[in-house]
Design a protein around this motif. Structure first.
Motif, mmCIF file in Angstrom:
data_model
loop_
_atom_site.group_PDB
_atom_site.id
_atom_site.type_symbol
_atom_site.label_atom_id
_atom_site.label_comp_id
_atom_site.label_asym_id
_atom_site.label_seq_id
_atom_site.Cartn_x
_atom_site.Cartn_y
_atom_site.Cartn_z
ATOM 1 N N PHE A 31 0.677 -1.116 0.014
ATOM 2 C CA PHE A 31 0.063 0.002 0.190
ATOM 3 C C PHE A 31 0.650 1.214 -0.061
ATOM 4 O O PHE A 31 0.592 2.281 -0.693
ATOM 5 C CB PHE A 31 -0.937 -0.050 1.267
ATOM 6 N N THR A 32 1.904 1.266 0.599
ATOM 7 C CA THR A 32 2.704 2.303 0.993
ATOM 8 C C THR A 32 3.348 2.587 -0.385
ATOM 9 O O THR A 32 3.649 3.862 -0.916
ATOM 10 C CB THR A 32 3.938 2.131 2.097
ATOM 11 N N ALA A 56 3.062 13.506 0.779
ATOM 12 C CA ALA A 56 2.694 12.285 0.657
ATOM 13 C C ALA A 56 3.190 11.212 1.642
ATOM 14 O O ALA A 56 2.420 10.454 2.243
ATOM 15 C CB ALA A 56 3.178 11.587 -0.778
ATOM 16 N N LEU A 57 4.600 11.715 2.045
ATOM 17 C CA LEU A 57 5.047 11.023 3.213
ATOM 18 C C LEU A 57 4.036 11.196 4.572
ATOM 19 O O LEU A 57 3.866 10.073 5.183
ATOM 20 C CB LEU A 57 6.308 11.370 3.477
ATOM 21 N N ILE A 98 0.446 8.746 8.132
ATOM 22 C CA ILE A 98 -0.767 8.756 9.147
ATOM 23 C C ILE A 98 -1.691 7.399 8.900
ATOM 24 O O ILE A 98 -2.048 7.002 9.841
ATOM 25 C CB ILE A 98 -1.701 9.992 8.902
ATOM 26 N N LEU A 99 -1.881 7.100 7.630
ATOM 27 C CA LEU A 99 -2.724 6.120 7.311
ATOM 28 C C LEU A 99 -2.060 4.572 7.842
ATOM 29 O O LEU A 99 -2.474 3.841 8.388
ATOM 30 C CB LEU A 99 -2.999 5.799 5.790
ATOM 31 N N GLN A 143 -5.051 15.625 5.836
ATOM 32 C CA GLN A 143 -3.696 14.578 5.356
ATOM 33 C C GLN A 143 -4.275 13.215 5.045
ATOM 34 O O GLN A 143 -3.734 12.675 4.163
ATOM 35 C CB GLN A 143 -2.556 14.724 6.341
ATOM 36 N N ILE A 144 -5.210 12.834 5.548
ATOM 37 C CA ILE A 144 -5.713 11.280 5.683
ATOM 38 C C ILE A 144 -6.407 11.201 4.218
ATOM 39 O O ILE A 144 -6.162 10.701 3.628
ATOM 40 C CB ILE A 144 -6.781 10.918 6.756
ATOM 41 N N ALA A 145 -7.456 12.434 4.106
ATOM 42 C CA ALA A 145 -7.689 12.616 2.694
ATOM 43 C C ALA A 145 -6.968 12.510 1.560
ATOM 44 O O ALA A 145 -7.253 11.896 0.538
ATOM 45 C CB ALA A 145 -8.944 13.571 2.815
ATOM 46 N N ASP A 146 -6.003 13.531 1.740
ATOM 47 C CA ASP A 146 -4.990 13.447 0.537
ATOM 48 C C ASP A 146 -4.165 12.374 0.497
ATOM 49 O O ASP A 146 -4.027 11.774 -0.833
ATOM 50 C CB ASP A 146 -3.904 14.539 0.967
ATOM 51 N N GLY A 147 -3.927 11.391 1.472
ATOM 52 C CA GLY A 147 -3.235 10.174 1.164
ATOM 53 C C GLY A 147 -4.298 9.198 0.329
ATOM 54 O O GLY A 147 -3.633 8.515 -0.286
ATOM 55 N N VAL A 148 -5.553 9.236 0.794
ATOM 56 C CA VAL A 148 -6.577 8.382 0.093
ATOM 57 C C VAL A 148 -6.419 8.748 -1.365
ATOM 58 O O VAL A 148 -6.361 7.766 -2.300
ATOM 59 C CB VAL A 148 -7.859 8.266 0.768
#
Length: 275
Positions: free
Chosen positions: A151-152, A193-194, A199-200, A263-268
């Motif tokens: 995933f990462t 992104a990091l 966070i995820l 940040q969580i939404a950006d990661g998704v």
């Protein structure tokens, strides 16, 4: 009422009901945690008359929640650091370096996302047991890294592909090695992104039960979520104490969602970017 007004209500009403259905269990748990055992038995749904904060202290000290939190912090921190280090390197290599087999490796990471952990848990437990890594912090960290690394890598590769290749070419012309480009150019540019992926990954590791339960059978090495699960049997006749443990476990996750939701939404969303 106009068509626009009806359309707005068709969205607002279901979303409001969904929000209430999501918030109510947390409110109910907090209310139960503030009651005595007698108050809970007499009426579990009524508001607590007096807030009994000692239930939280009992769950923290007597039950061993402090040890569980410390175990989770050690495991989650170590896992996230390794995931970000390896994932960012792999994402840079798969997005900007051309080498034989890069496409196959990337497709392998995508395929690994669809493999449930239950499929590999039995052979994994045997391998880790033969290696002497069961019931050890390094063993659990290695399993977390292996489980969440695809995933990462996927999200970091997708993000790095959005960076113009001219930046990398200019850095190479200036005399930077491949490692220099990664350290001086790609790593600083990849900080958003990091942060999102970190966070995820931290939430995945923190909320995990099945992997930790498989790898950490002893009570001293339990992570927080496994410890909370064990409380249900240990304090089946003392629901307020059990609810206090659940509340302690939920507060860090809730705080992360409240303060870092963007940040969580950006990661998704990072993985949906077309490279």
């Amino acid at each position: 009422m106009s068509r626009t007004g009806w359309a707005r209500w068709l969205v607002v009403v279901p979303m409001t009901l969904l929000a209430l259905a999501t918030i109510y269990p947390l409110i109910f748990t907090a209310n139960v945690a503030m009651k005595t055992r007698r108050e809970y038995i007499l009426d579990r749904f009524s508001p607590a008359g007096v807030l009994h904060w000692e239930n939280l202290a009992t769950a923290w000290n007597s039950v061993g929640m402090a040890r569980y939190v410390a175990n989770s912090l050690v495991v989650v921190t170590s896992s996230v650091v390794l995931l970000l280090l390896i994932g960012s390197m792999a994402g840079f290599a798969l997005s900007r370096l051309r080498f034989r087999g890069s496409g196959v490796i990337y497709l392998g990471c995508l395929a690994a996302l669809f493999v449930p952990f239950q499929v590999i848990m039995v052979p994994l437990a045997r391998i880790m047991g033969d290696a002497g890594l069961v019931d050890t912090y390094p063993g659990l960290v290695l399993v977390y890294v292996a489980q969440f690394l695809p995933f990462t890598v996927f999200l970091m590769t997708s993000y790095y592909r959005t960076i113009p290749p001219e930046i990398v070419d200019a850095a190479r012309i200036d005399g930077n090695s491949v490692y220099g480009v990664y350290r001086r150019i790609m790593l600083p540019l990849g900080r958003p992104a990091l942060l999102s992926v970190g966070i995820l990954d931290a939430l995945f590791c923190w909320n995990d039960v099945i992997i930790s339960l498989l790898m950490m059978p002893s009570a001293d090495h339990r992570t927080l979520m496994v410890g909370v699960t064990a409380l249900r049997g240990q304090y089946s006749d003392d629901i307020p104490t059990f609810a206090s443990g659940v509340l302690i476990a939920a507060v860090p996750v809730l705080a992360v969602y409240l303060f870092l939701q963007r940040q969580i939404a950006d990661g998704v969303a990072a993985g949906s970017t077309k490279g």
